[in-house]
Design a protein around this motif. Structure first.
Motif, PDB file in Angstrom:
ATOM      1  N   LYS A  81       0.807  -1.212   0.000  1.00 33.19           N
ATOM      2  CA  LYS A  81       0.000   0.000   0.000  1.00 33.19           C
ATOM      3  C   LYS A  81       0.842   1.266   0.000  1.00 33.19           C
ATOM      4  O   LYS A  81       0.428   2.293   0.512  1.00 33.19           O
ATOM      5  CB  LYS A  81      -0.934   0.009   1.214  1.00 33.19           C
ATOM      6  CG  LYS A  81      -1.972  -1.089   1.173  1.00 33.19           C
ATOM      7  CD  LYS A  81      -2.961  -0.941   2.290  1.00 33.19           C
ATOM      8  CE  LYS A  81      -4.044  -2.001   2.173  1.00 33.19           C
ATOM      9  NZ  LYS A  81      -5.036  -1.867   3.229  1.00 33.19           N
ATOM     10  N   THR A  84       2.175   4.608  -1.245  1.00 40.07           N
ATOM     11  CA  THR A  84       1.711   5.664  -2.137  1.00 40.07           C
ATOM     12  C   THR A  84       2.644   6.862  -1.991  1.00 40.07           C
ATOM     13  O   THR A  84       3.290   7.022  -0.965  1.00 40.07           O
ATOM     14  CB  THR A  84       0.266   6.100  -1.801  1.00 40.07           C
ATOM     15  OG1 THR A  84       0.242   6.581  -0.451  1.00 40.07           O
ATOM     16  CG2 THR A  84      -0.715   4.953  -1.963  1.00 40.07           C
ATOM     17  N   SER A 134       2.072   9.728  -1.243  1.00 40.12           N
ATOM     18  CA  SER A 134       1.589  10.713  -0.270  1.00 40.12           C
ATOM     19  C   SER A 134       2.459  10.652   0.986  1.00 40.12           C
ATOM     20  O   SER A 134       3.284   9.758   1.127  1.00 40.12           O
ATOM     21  CB  SER A 134       0.125  10.411   0.057  1.00 40.12           C
ATOM     22  OG  SER A 134       0.010   9.138   0.639  1.00 40.12           O
ATOM     23  N   MET A 145       7.311   7.749  -6.808  1.00 44.50           N
ATOM     24  CA  MET A 145       6.503   6.753  -7.515  1.00 44.50           C
ATOM     25  C   MET A 145       7.338   5.532  -7.880  1.00 44.50           C
ATOM     26  O   MET A 145       6.843   4.401  -7.837  1.00 44.50           O
ATOM     27  CB  MET A 145       5.892   7.385  -8.773  1.00 44.50           C
ATOM     28  CG  MET A 145       4.685   6.653  -9.283  1.00 44.50           C
ATOM     29  SD  MET A 145       3.375   6.627  -8.052  1.00 44.50           S
ATOM     30  CE  MET A 145       2.765   4.999  -8.318  1.00 44.50           C
ATOM     31  N   CYS A 162       7.557   3.472  -4.743  1.00 43.53           N
ATOM     32  CA  CYS A 162       6.266   2.847  -4.435  1.00 43.53           C
ATOM     33  C   CYS A 162       6.001   1.631  -5.319  1.00 43.53           C
ATOM     34  O   CYS A 162       5.545   0.598  -4.827  1.00 43.53           O
ATOM     35  CB  CYS A 162       5.137   3.870  -4.582  1.00 43.53           C
ATOM     36  SG  CYS A 162       5.190   5.161  -3.348  1.00 43.53           S
ATOM     37  N   LYS A 163       6.301   1.747  -6.613  1.00 45.70           N
ATOM     38  CA  LYS A 163       6.092   0.616  -7.523  1.00 45.70           C
ATOM     39  C   LYS A 163       6.973  -0.566  -7.133  1.00 45.70           C
ATOM     40  O   LYS A 163       6.511  -1.702  -7.074  1.00 45.70           O
ATOM     41  CB  LYS A 163       6.383   1.027  -8.970  1.00 45.70           C
ATOM     42  CG  LYS A 163       5.302   1.878  -9.591  1.00 45.70           C
ATOM     43  CD  LYS A 163       5.665   2.263 -11.002  1.00 45.70           C
ATOM     44  CE  LYS A 163       4.632   3.210 -11.593  1.00 45.70           C
ATOM     45  NZ  LYS A 163       5.013   3.680 -12.933  1.00 45.70           N
ATOM     46  N   ASN A 193       5.766  -2.031  -3.627  1.00 50.90           N
ATOM     47  CA  ASN A 193       4.518  -2.784  -3.750  1.00 50.90           C
ATOM     48  C   ASN A 193       4.734  -4.094  -4.501  1.00 50.90           C
ATOM     49  O   ASN A 193       4.119  -5.114  -4.173  1.00 50.90           O
ATOM     50  CB  ASN A 193       3.441  -1.940  -4.428  1.00 50.90           C
ATOM     51  CG  ASN A 193       2.954  -0.811  -3.548  1.00 50.90           C
ATOM     52  OD1 ASN A 193       3.077  -0.861  -2.327  1.00 50.90           O
ATOM     53  ND2 ASN A 193       2.413   0.218  -4.165  1.00 50.90           N
TER      54      ASN A 193
END
Length: 150
Positions: free
Chosen positions: A21, A23, A25, A40, A43-44, A47
């Motif tokens: 999860k 993100t 943010s 980003m 995050c990718k 995850n």
């Protein structure tokens, strides 16, 4: 003649991120953005690497940001408190502990042993015996107001 600026030293960043999860943010985005890393991308990768872990499980992650704005990261096992709360079936630990305050949950020694086996796989725990890790888990349980029963 122009002189090359010395390469910036690598910086370490420690975060606790829910598995699957991540993100861009807060807190991830601002922390990585200050160091010039695209959040980003992290995050990718995070995850993708944690897709086999139960979603929402809090995972400590150590991110190393190099001078050229590339990064590597290492995920660790969830915190001991997460395992203890799950084993005791409680949402959060006691607000105050002591003889006059009741325990908020119970865990067995077998559950403590299983938690210690999981924690033993962490990098920083390799030099500790399983007995030592178990006593640490018992101490964490007591500080959370969880009773350890045989």
């Amino acid at each position: 003649m122009s002189k090359k600026a010395p390469a910036a030293a690598a910086s370490l960043l420690r975060l606790v991120v829910p598995a699957g999860k991540a993100t861009p943010s807060p807190p991830i985005g601002p922390a990585l953005g200050q160091r010039g890393v695209k959040s980003m991308d992290f995050c990718k990768q995070f995850n993708d690497r944690t897709k086999n872990v139960e979603p929402g499980t809090p995972l400590p992650v150590i991110i190393t940001v190099k001078g050229d704005r590339t990064f590597t990261f290492v995920t660790k096992s969830p915190p001991t408190s997460f395992f203890l709360k799950r084993a005791a079936g409680i949402e959060k630990g006691a607000t105050s502990i002591g003889k006059e305050h009741p325990f908020v949950g119970k865990v067995s020694l077998k559950q403590v042993y299983e938690i210690a086996k999981i924690k033993q796989s962490d990098d920083g725990m390799g030099h500790l015996s399983l007995k030592g890790i178990c006593s640490g888990v018992v101490g964490s349980a007591r500080s959370m107001g969880i009773e350890v029963v045989p």
